[in-house]
Design an enzyme around this catalytic site. Structure first.
Site, PDB file in Angstrom:
ATOM      1  N   HIS A 212      34.014  37.277  41.859  1.00  0.00           N
ATOM      2  CA  HIS A 212      33.702  36.993  40.693  1.00  0.00           C
ATOM      3  C   HIS A 212      34.248  38.228  39.701  1.00  0.00           C
ATOM      4  O   HIS A 212      34.276  37.778  38.527  1.00  0.00           O
ATOM      5  CB  HIS A 212      32.086  36.927  40.717  1.00  0.00           C
ATOM      6  CG  HIS A 212      31.639  35.591  41.382  1.00  0.00           C
ATOM      7  ND1 HIS A 212      31.122  34.547  40.813  1.00  0.00           N
ATOM      8  CD2 HIS A 212      31.502  35.338  42.835  1.00  0.00           C
ATOM      9  CE1 HIS A 212      31.082  33.448  41.687  1.00  0.00           C
ATOM     10  NE2 HIS A 212      31.258  33.889  42.784  1.00  0.00           N
TER      11      HIS A 212
ATOM     12  N   TYR B 215      37.043  33.058  34.660  1.00  0.00           N
ATOM     13  CA  TYR B 215      36.059  32.358  33.647  1.00  0.00           C
ATOM     14  C   TYR B 215      34.810  33.078  33.978  1.00  0.00           C
ATOM     15  O   TYR B 215      33.931  32.917  33.271  1.00  0.00           O
ATOM     16  CB  TYR B 215      35.800  30.970  34.338  1.00  0.00           C
ATOM     17  CG  TYR B 215      36.722  30.011  34.155  1.00  0.00           C
ATOM     18  CD1 TYR B 215      36.819  29.445  33.030  1.00  0.00           C
ATOM     19  CD2 TYR B 215      37.740  29.955  35.079  1.00  0.00           C
ATOM     20  CE1 TYR B 215      37.885  28.494  32.473  1.00  0.00           C
ATOM     21  CE2 TYR B 215      38.710  28.795  34.774  1.00  0.00           C
ATOM     22  CZ  TYR B 215      38.908  28.164  33.533  1.00  0.00           C
ATOM     23  OH  TYR B 215      39.936  27.411  33.176  1.00  0.00           O
ATOM     24  N   GLU B 216      34.613  34.151  34.681  1.00  0.00           N
ATOM     25  CA  GLU B 216      33.595  35.351  34.834  1.00  0.00           C
ATOM     26  C   GLU B 216      34.015  36.598  34.163  1.00  0.00           C
ATOM     27  O   GLU B 216      33.808  36.880  33.083  1.00  0.00           O
ATOM     28  CB  GLU B 216      32.938  35.023  36.301  1.00  0.00           C
ATOM     29  CG  GLU B 216      32.580  33.806  36.460  1.00  0.00           C
ATOM     30  CD  GLU B 216      32.113  33.729  37.631  1.00  0.00           C
ATOM     31  OE1 GLU B 216      31.982  34.534  38.417  1.00  0.00           O
ATOM     32  OE2 GLU B 216      31.847  32.508  38.159  1.00  0.00           O
ATOM     33  N   MET B 217      34.557  37.535  35.138  1.00  0.00           N
ATOM     34  CA  MET B 217      34.936  38.681  34.622  1.00  0.00           C
ATOM     35  C   MET B 217      36.388  38.956  34.415  1.00  0.00           C
ATOM     36  O   MET B 217      36.508  39.818  33.758  1.00  0.00           O
ATOM     37  CB  MET B 217      34.119  39.879  35.649  1.00  0.00           C
ATOM     38  CG  MET B 217      32.839  39.962  35.632  1.00  0.00           C
ATOM     39  SD  MET B 217      32.404  41.078  36.911  1.00  0.00           S
ATOM     40  CE  MET B 217      30.502  41.250  36.197  1.00  0.00           C
TER      41      MET B 217
END
Lengths: 350, 546
Positions: free
Chosen positions: A139, A144-146
């Protein structure tokens, strides 16, 4: 209740105290690993804990993991921390249908809670990560997250003095990606939800839950309603994968575990989530498509959403209105007393 | 200091809009038949170039080259010191002095350079005297203001774009400080995201942002980068692509820049007839040119929407652009680089660089018109206020959501007492709670116009920055917000609101006063930040009811 609360507080506080004591130590005195004993709340089974052999939990490591968990520098532009989606004040979820990441990009799945990860091995809705450590690393890089790179992450944290010191103490190394994952995972393993009214009830404390909730529990485990077919065990999950039809009526459904395993039998299957603290993690289902617990019960009462791969456990239930209420009342008794503790603990730690 | 005169603007606006098509979109040719001509060929150095626009400099008449690169321009009289110019997409403008020979004129086009990330930006300000002296020894320094000193530079230095990176209000919001220099004053981007530089620089200091996307701290700027949206930056933008989901991108992310290699120069402008190092760009005269920074959001929520508001307005259909109203010709300038290679032009063809906005009260006031009607019946005085957005090609207020408009309605009887208000519309909480005489209007009969952002889940803020910054409402745009309400007035639309007062039918005459003011920020924000911002009056009506 008070005992448990003070116990955990004591453990975590002492963990961070030791951590800062060690940071303050002179160079010549070698760091002594602080003894750490995890307090398992009432209702959870200490025999079922999953701690990787190569990542034993220590007080310093947990303290480091906590600092990293709340640090936005884990993301490329330093705006998204783990806590951004796994917000302690919202049941370690985010209250959104699907996750929101860097630059406001939306993911495709609902943020799952972090409580009781101590009792699970495979992570994510589709179980693609074999450990918490693996999940964390994925992640961090997820665009799309970090959206971060390991190189950039390590360089960023290396520039921070207290991280340099902490990694020396905890791992005896420079800042490393593996260390980041291990520390955060160790912290996450301390987030436990137990000692719920239900746990008091099941250990014989009469009056711990309402009559309605008691009836709900009977329904929950009955052959007819059979929630317990999947939501079984002390953590109310069998850690397996099922297709309940959620989101399957979409034009391009999320095929869930199939995307990862490529087995046709895995089409539309998602991991059974824990029901611990379930009142705090709305909306529900892997796509956040069901807003309230009442809606969840209604969803299963309808027999999920029909599709070719629907689980045999999901079928119309023909519940009465009272039965629906009873089930919701039961679910409400699974929220741990430590939910309150988490709220106090994290809202005061800026 | 240039003050924009709304009278001039209103008078010239229609003429200008019609003429701008003729003058500014000047690759479309107007060809008149005439016996005497100038003719020649346009090449790329070797081969003929088809489809190039050729014109006499600063004239309307032009031609487009055929397959053999041939052009022919009619002329009325003999030309002295004239210049023929050519341009085609992908090339610099090209120009050549007309000598005695009117035929076989050859114009060579050179292609535009690739973008060069190591380019050094030009300083907008005129070169100081000392440096000028030094330049005699060390070689010439050419800043923007050296050649365009009196009009364009002075227009720009007095507008918001030049202050984008150093505006104290902006920096207070970025750092979480107040105007007295106190720290830890919400709202503040750096209070909420202490380790993030943010993407503010993408628009506020674009020259810095291009060297370090999402990594430029607004306090670390120096030199030209501090000059905000500077001359050189805008004139290096070749093209703009706006994508549907603007949340992940902002400012520089939407732009196709052409920074030339060392030893070369390159400017895009609205003219095909200013030779190399200039090149024509149609985009620079279009609304989309402004869109990268006047359209966009955070966390997927549209915050700045001026461009899409314009797109949905009748102005977009009519072809009236941002530049038409915000960069109107000053009607005075006939030469934008006098004595420095500039030529005399129709004033109408020279856009000003006023870039008028919320700093200019006259300009703001020209955007709206207010009418107040009263009706007295059965002991009730009904006041109807119509506010029309008459001249803004977007909502009023627009852009940064902290801009707001407040309408206050008062009805006073002959004894000087306020009538009892029985209606429902009141100024909302962000009008400020306190003494109305000091500008706190909450609860008074009236209305507020704004886009209000709020935080549905302030818990994350609480866990990070504590409860102090948590319940800030309206919320700042960098948080994960939702749009709670948006009652701003779209282009050419009218807001009608009604206010009922109780009267006993005596104590006449009653004087009804309606006041519409504009605020650059919410009252509670400006109080926290100790900004001394004056209310900008947009319209006042006073009606006597007998």
């Amino acid at each position: 209740m008070k005992d448990l609360k003070s116990n955990i507080i004591f453990e975590l506080v002492s963990a961070s105290v030791v951590f800062f004591l060690i940071l303050g130590c002179q160079k010549e005195s070698p760091p002594i690993p602080a003894k750490f004993s995890l307090v398992i709340p009432n209702g959870l089974d200490s025999l079922l804990v999953q701690i990787p052999e190569d990542n034993p939990m220590t007080a310093e490591k947990i303290a480091l993991g906590k600092a990293l968990f709340f640090d936005e520098r884990l993301s490329l532009d330093a705006t998204v921390s783990c806590a951004f989606c796994h917000n302690p004040l919202q049941g370690f979820a985010d209250g959104r249908e699907v996750a929101l990441g860097i630059y406001g990009l939306e993911g495709t799945r609902n943020t799952p809670t972090l409580v009781n990860r101590l009792f699970s091995r495979d992570q994510n809705w589709d179980g693609r990560a074999k450990s918490l450590e693996e999940q964390i690393l994925e992640h961090i890089q997820n665009p799309y997250e970090m959206r971060n790179t390991f190189e950039n992450l390590v360089n960023t944290l290396k520039a921070v003095e207290h991280y340099r010191k902490a990694f020396q103490i905890v791992f005896g190394t420079e800042v490393t990606v593996e260390g980041i994952a291990k520390a955060i995972a160790s912290f996450e393993r301390t987030l436990l939800s137990g000692s719920a009214p239900f746990d008091q009830f099941i250990t014989g404390e009469s009056g711990a839950i309402s009559k309605s909730a008691e009836r709900g529990f009977v329904l929950f485990k009955s052959k007819r309603v059979n929630c317990i077919a999947c939501h079984s065990g002390q953590n109310f999950t069998d850690e397996k994968y099922q297709n309940n039809g959620a989101g399957m009526d979409k034009q391009e459904p999320d095929w869930g575990r199939f995307v990862y395993t490529k087995n046709d039998t895995d089409k539309g299957k998602f991991k059974t989530p824990t029901l611990r603290d379930v009142t705090r993690t709305a909306p529900f289902m892997h796509d956040g498509s069901v807003r309230t617990l009442k809606d969840v019960v209604a969803f299963y009462n309808e027999g999920g959403i029909p599709n070719k791969y629907l689980s045999k456990h999901v079928k119309p239930l023909h519940l009465t209105e009272q039965e629906k209420t009873d089930l919701v009342e039961f679910l409400k008794t699974l929220t741990g007393r430590n939910a309150l503790f988490f709220t106090e603990q994290f809202s005061s730690s800026n | 200091m240039f003050k924009f005169n709304s009278f001039v603007w209103k008078k010239w606006h229609n003429i200008f809009v019609q003429c701008s098509i003729l003058f500014l979109c000047n690759h479309q040719c107007l060809f008149a038949q005439n016996n005497r001509t100038i003719s020649g060929k346009v090449t790329d150095g070797k081969n003929p170039v088809q489809g190039a626009t050729v014109r006499l400099q600063a004239e309307i008449i032009c031609d487009t080259t055929d397959a053999s690169g041939f052009f022919q321009l009619p002329i009325k009289e003999e030309i002295e010191n004239g210049m023929v110019t050519a341009w085609k997409e992908g090339y610099y403008n090209s120009g050549i002095e007309i000598g005695q020979n009117y035929t076989n004129i050859e114009l060579a086009l050179s292609p535009l350079p690739e973008d060069n990330a190591d380019y050094e930006w030009i300083d907008p300000a005129p070169t100081p005297i000392l440096k000028k002296v030094a330049s005699l020894v060390f070689g010439e320094v050419k800043n923007c203001g050296d050649c365009h000193p009196d009009l364009i530079y002075k227009q720009w230095i007095n507008n918001g774009h030049s202050q984008a990176a150093v505006n104290p209000i902006f920096l207070n919001l970025y750092n979480g400080t107040d105007s007295k220099g106190n720290a830890d004053i919400h709202p503040g981007y750096k209070l909420d995201y202490p380790h993030s530089a943010g993407n503010c620089s993408n628009c506020h200091a674009p020259a810095a942002a291009v060297r370090n996307p999402v990594g430029v701290d607004m306090n670390s700027l120096d030199g030209v980068e501090k000059m905000g949206v500077s001359c050189d930056f805008c004139h290096k933008i070749k093209d703009v692509q706006m994508q549907k989901n603007t949340s992940a991108k902002s400012g520089i992310d939407h732009m196709d820049l052409r920074r030339p290699p060392e030893g070369h120069q390159m400017f895009f402008g609205p003219y095909t007839d200013v030779p190399n190092p200039d090149a024509y760009s149609s985009t620079i005269s279009e609304s989309i040119f402004c869109a990268p920074c006047h359209e966009g959001g955070y966390w997927g929520v549209p915050v700045y929407e001026s461009y899409s508001e314009w797109l949905a307005s009748p102005y977009a259909k009519k072809g009236v652009t941002c530049q038409d109203c915000h960069m109107p010709p000053d009607m005075v300038t006939t030469n934008f680089a006098p004595g420095r290679g500039g030529v005399e032009r129709e004033p109408m063809t020279i856009p000003s660089h006023f870039q008028l906005g919320s700093r200019d009260s006259t300009f703001l006031a020209s955007a709206v018109e207010m009418q107040t009607k009263t009706k007295l019946s059965n002991g009730t005085l009904q006041v109807t206020v119509e506010i029309e957005n008459v001249a803004a090609g977007h909502h009023v207020p627009t852009d940064q959501p902290m801009r707001n408009m407040i309408l206050v309605v008062t009805a006073v009887d002959v004894d000087g007492n306020n009538l009892l208000y029985t209606g429902g519309n009141r100024v909302p909480y962000w009008g400020g709670r306190g003494d109305p005489a000091k500008g706190y209007y909450e609860g008074l009969p009236g209305k507020g116009f704004a886009k209000i952002l709020f935080e549905p889940n302030p818990q994350y803020v609480a866990s990070k920055v504590g409860v102090k910054g948590m319940h800030l409402s309206p919320a700042p745009q960098w948080r994960v917000v939702e749009i709670k309400e948006d009652n701003r007035i779209p282009a050419l639309e009218t807001d009608v609101s009604v206010y009922d007062f109780q009267t006993n039918g005596k104590n006449l005459p009653i004087v009804v006063t309606t006041t519409l003011i504009y605020r650059r920020t919410f009252k509670n924000w400006s109080d926290m930040k100790k900004w001394n911002l004056k209310d900008i009056p947009l319209a006042v009506n006073s009606v006597q009811v007998n």
